[in-house]
Design a protein around this motif. Sequence first.
Motif, mmCIF file in Angstrom:
data_model
loop_
_atom_site.group_PDB
_atom_site.id
_atom_site.type_symbol
_atom_site.label_atom_id
_atom_site.label_comp_id
_atom_site.label_asym_id
_atom_site.label_seq_id
_atom_site.Cartn_x
_atom_site.Cartn_y
_atom_site.Cartn_z
ATOM 1 N N LEU A 113 0.845 -1.187 0.000
ATOM 2 C CA LEU A 113 0.000 0.000 0.000
ATOM 3 C C LEU A 113 0.884 1.242 0.000
ATOM 4 C CD1 LEU A 113 -2.568 -0.951 2.804
ATOM 5 C CD2 LEU A 113 -3.054 -0.866 0.358
ATOM 6 N N THR A 114 0.361 2.328 -0.531
ATOM 7 C CA THR A 114 1.044 3.602 -0.393
ATOM 8 C C THR A 114 0.839 4.110 1.033
ATOM 9 O OG1 THR A 114 -0.839 5.015 -0.968
ATOM 10 C CG2 THR A 114 0.463 4.109 -2.796
ATOM 11 N N ARG A 115 1.473 5.204 1.389
ATOM 12 C CA ARG A 115 1.309 5.773 2.728
ATOM 13 C C ARG A 115 -0.116 6.256 2.960
ATOM 14 N NH1 ARG A 115 4.295 11.580 2.817
ATOM 15 N NH2 ARG A 115 3.382 11.470 4.904
ATOM 16 N N PHE A 116 -0.892 6.403 1.872
ATOM 17 C CA PHE A 116 -2.283 6.824 1.979
ATOM 18 C C PHE A 116 -3.243 5.638 1.921
ATOM 19 C CE2 PHE A 116 0.081 10.306 -0.118
ATOM 20 C CZ PHE A 116 -0.037 11.260 0.885
ATOM 21 N N ARG A 117 -2.703 4.425 2.057
ATOM 22 C CA ARG A 117 -3.476 3.182 2.045
ATOM 23 C C ARG A 117 -4.207 2.972 0.728
ATOM 24 N NH1 ARG A 117 -6.149 2.407 8.085
ATOM 25 N NH2 ARG A 117 -4.193 2.087 9.175
ATOM 26 N N ASP A 356 9.803 -13.892 8.976
ATOM 27 C CA ASP A 356 9.157 -12.883 8.135
ATOM 28 C C ASP A 356 8.710 -11.703 9.003
ATOM 29 O OD1 ASP A 356 7.712 -11.452 6.281
ATOM 30 O OD2 ASP A 356 6.516 -13.150 5.578
ATOM 31 N N MET A 357 9.273 -10.531 8.759
ATOM 32 C CA MET A 357 8.929 -9.352 9.563
ATOM 33 C C MET A 357 8.096 -8.340 8.790
ATOM 34 S SD MET A 357 12.560 -7.290 9.601
ATOM 35 C CE MET A 357 11.939 -5.718 8.975
ATOM 36 N N ARG A 358 7.550 -8.730 7.630
ATOM 37 C CA ARG A 358 6.766 -7.797 6.834
ATOM 38 C C ARG A 358 5.529 -7.317 7.604
ATOM 39 N NH1 ARG A 358 5.587 -11.215 1.590
ATOM 40 N NH2 ARG A 358 5.354 -12.781 3.216
ATOM 41 N N GLU A 359 5.378 -6.000 7.691
ATOM 42 C CA GLU A 359 4.234 -5.366 8.356
ATOM 43 C C GLU A 359 4.074 -5.812 9.807
ATOM 44 O OE1 GLU A 359 2.593 -3.065 6.644
ATOM 45 O OE2 GLU A 359 3.665 -3.504 4.789
ATOM 46 N N SER A 360 5.162 -6.261 10.430
ATOM 47 C CA SER A 360 5.053 -6.786 11.792
ATOM 48 C C SER A 360 4.671 -5.699 12.785
ATOM 49 C CB SER A 360 6.381 -7.412 12.224
ATOM 50 O OG SER A 360 6.316 -7.805 13.580
ATOM 51 N N PRO A 361 3.713 -5.981 13.675
ATOM 52 C CA PRO A 361 3.371 -4.994 14.708
ATOM 53 C C PRO A 361 4.532 -4.728 15.657
ATOM 54 C CG PRO A 361 2.269 -7.093 15.124
ATOM 55 C CD PRO A 361 2.877 -7.191 13.764
ATOM 56 N N SER A 362 5.494 -5.645 15.724
ATOM 57 C CA SER A 362 6.664 -5.427 16.579
ATOM 58 C C SER A 362 7.411 -4.168 16.176
ATOM 59 C CB SER A 362 7.607 -6.632 16.503
ATOM 60 O OG SER A 362 6.990 -7.800 16.981
ATOM 61 N N VAL A 386 17.359 -6.494 12.018
ATOM 62 C CA VAL A 386 16.221 -5.876 11.358
ATOM 63 C C VAL A 386 16.602 -5.526 9.917
ATOM 64 C CG1 VAL A 386 14.575 -3.970 11.388
ATOM 65 C CG2 VAL A 386 15.421 -4.922 13.551
ATOM 66 N N LYS A 387 15.799 -6.026 8.995
ATOM 67 C CA LYS A 387 16.043 -5.737 7.580
ATOM 68 C C LYS A 387 15.442 -4.373 7.220
ATOM 69 C CE LYS A 387 15.624 -10.684 6.662
ATOM 70 N NZ LYS A 387 14.791 -11.735 6.030
ATOM 71 N N PRO A 388 15.926 -3.756 6.148
ATOM 72 C CA PRO A 388 15.388 -2.446 5.752
ATOM 73 C C PRO A 388 13.893 -2.535 5.419
ATOM 74 C CG PRO A 388 17.447 -2.907 4.607
ATOM 75 C CD PRO A 388 17.046 -4.174 5.296
ATOM 76 N N SER A 389 13.145 -1.526 5.794
ATOM 77 C CA SER A 389 11.730 -1.447 5.456
ATOM 78 C C SER A 389 11.381 0.008 5.209
ATOM 79 C CB SER A 389 10.857 -2.029 6.572
ATOM 80 O OG SER A 389 10.965 -1.261 7.752
ATOM 81 N N ARG A 390 10.316 0.211 4.452
ATOM 82 C CA ARG A 390 9.936 1.563 4.063
ATOM 83 C C ARG A 390 9.495 2.402 5.254
ATOM 84 N NH1 ARG A 390 5.189 2.166 -0.295
ATOM 85 N NH2 ARG A 390 4.124 1.015 1.356
ATOM 86 N N GLU A 391 8.694 1.828 6.127
ATOM 87 C CA GLU A 391 8.120 2.584 7.227
ATOM 88 C C GLU A 391 9.022 2.652 8.454
ATOM 89 O OE1 GLU A 391 5.367 4.305 7.019
ATOM 90 O OE2 GLU A 391 4.972 3.636 4.977
ATOM 91 N N HIS A 392 9.959 1.711 8.572
ATOM 92 C CA HIS A 392 10.768 1.633 9.788
ATOM 93 C C HIS A 392 12.257 1.572 9.455
ATOM 94 C CE1 HIS A 392 6.990 0.896 11.942
ATOM 95 N NE2 HIS A 392 6.700 0.027 10.991
ATOM 96 N N GLY A 393 12.674 2.389 8.525
ATOM 97 C CA GLY A 393 14.063 2.382 8.087
ATOM 98 C C GLY A 393 15.054 2.693 9.195
ATOM 99 N N HIS A 394 14.626 3.462 10.202
ATOM 100 C CA HIS A 394 15.536 3.834 11.292
ATOM 101 C C HIS A 394 15.913 2.643 12.168
ATOM 102 C CE1 HIS A 394 11.517 3.904 13.017
ATOM 103 N NE2 HIS A 394 12.042 3.866 14.225
ATOM 104 N N LEU A 395 15.183 1.534 12.031
ATOM 105 C CA LEU A 395 15.489 0.342 12.824
ATOM 106 C C LEU A 395 16.412 -0.627 12.100
ATOM 107 C CD1 LEU A 395 11.942 -0.449 14.289
ATOM 108 C CD2 LEU A 395 13.796 0.826 15.366
#
Length: 455
Positions: A113-117, A356-362, A386-395
């Motif tokens: 999804l985009t940031r606007f769902r 699999d950490m995709r979209e994980s609530p963690s 932690v692998k790179p992700s769009r929403e949580h890149g700082h982790l």
Amino acid sequence: MSRRAAQQTRSRRAGTPDLAGRIAARTAKVGIIGLGYVGLPLACLFAEKGFKVTGFDIDPKKIDVLSAGRSYIKHIPAGRIRPLVKAKYLAASGDFAGLKQMDAIIICVPTPLTRFREPDLRFIVTTGEEVVRHLRKGQIVVLESSTYPGTTTEVLKPILERGGLKSGRDFHLAYSPEREDPGNETYGTAAIPKVIGGDGAKALKLAKALYDGVVVKTVPVSSPETAEAIKLTENIFRAVNIAMVNELKVIFDAMGIDVWEVIEAAKTKPFGYMPFYPGPGLGGHCIPIDPFYLTWKARAFGINTRFIELAGEINTLMPRYVVGRLAEALNAHAGRALKKAKILMIGLAYKKNVDDMRESPSLTLIGMLEEAGAVVEYHDPFISRVKPSREHGHLTDRRSVPLTAKRIAAADAVLIVTDHDNVDYQRIGKHARLVVDTRNAMEKSKARGRRIVKA
């Protein structure tokens, strides 16, 4: 030219009989685009059933790992991949020119999804643009990515026809939704029936023949749009029911009632009830995302999907509820605030026993806790970093810490987010000052502790 030879020539031009014969004989070459949690097990399955398979991916690391007979997904062991590579039934490539040699091309790329769902189809679009460069007569192309009804014929088909070939005449197009459940030891890829919708009768027949050779059962339906709707229906069913038990958890907690005890007793009814379980929020690539694909498409028809959107809202708010419960427990049992509290989080994966950490609530929880001033470490036996992700890149590159008695005792609270089976819950119960459990893991493992709070 003899009459038989003329018929064979016409058959080769038409593509269908020759391809059907190669599928039946398992001499058809299968190309799978996208070697993630859907594409890799599918590639292995086709190779194990005797098809020559080439997996295509834009990630050179995946190509190198597979070519060496190794694996990068926990529940797909190297022992499954190595013999297939050695026997030359499975190969991996980053050169998409090889698609021209394939008889069947199966697309298994992400649909986030985009940031606007709203639906983000860029991976389907770019893949289609790559495929059309190498598309030839007689091939079948199957899309497996989860998406809204109409994507196959309204988005992918026009891209594939840009080169002058026509679906149903020169090549064949179908949609067959993936139904992978990573880590499910009972229902692997081969044991899950495959829904198929074809762009025309010939496409349906060919797609059915292709999957009939590798899965327990195929379920043909009237169109790609119907097949796309089936996938969304399956995941919306889960999302809505999970939202219901998440809301019941909040209500029953306020009443002093254990929702887990309620569910265990309710599921003894042999009809009219199916158990779903609450948690800290939804994760994975399908359930948190697919409902919003339908809500977006429904708006084009002037329809508001209020029920589905409400379920999404409830599930999205669960991490905030967990943080609130954790803050209350810290205050009640330790007399301290969340700010500067040391939190040891158990589990980064979105579900137990997978990497699999995709979209994980963690990931959301770590962000929220650290924003509140807490100091967070995590332990996950399947995800070392932690692998790179769009929403949580700082982790990115945050590392899992060992689950030692000293580290458990040093934490102000242990927060259980993912209930992996190979976590020592007895050790947690023995040494933790406070346990906040979102999965009922402590009770299921019969672990005891001084302070255990369900959230």
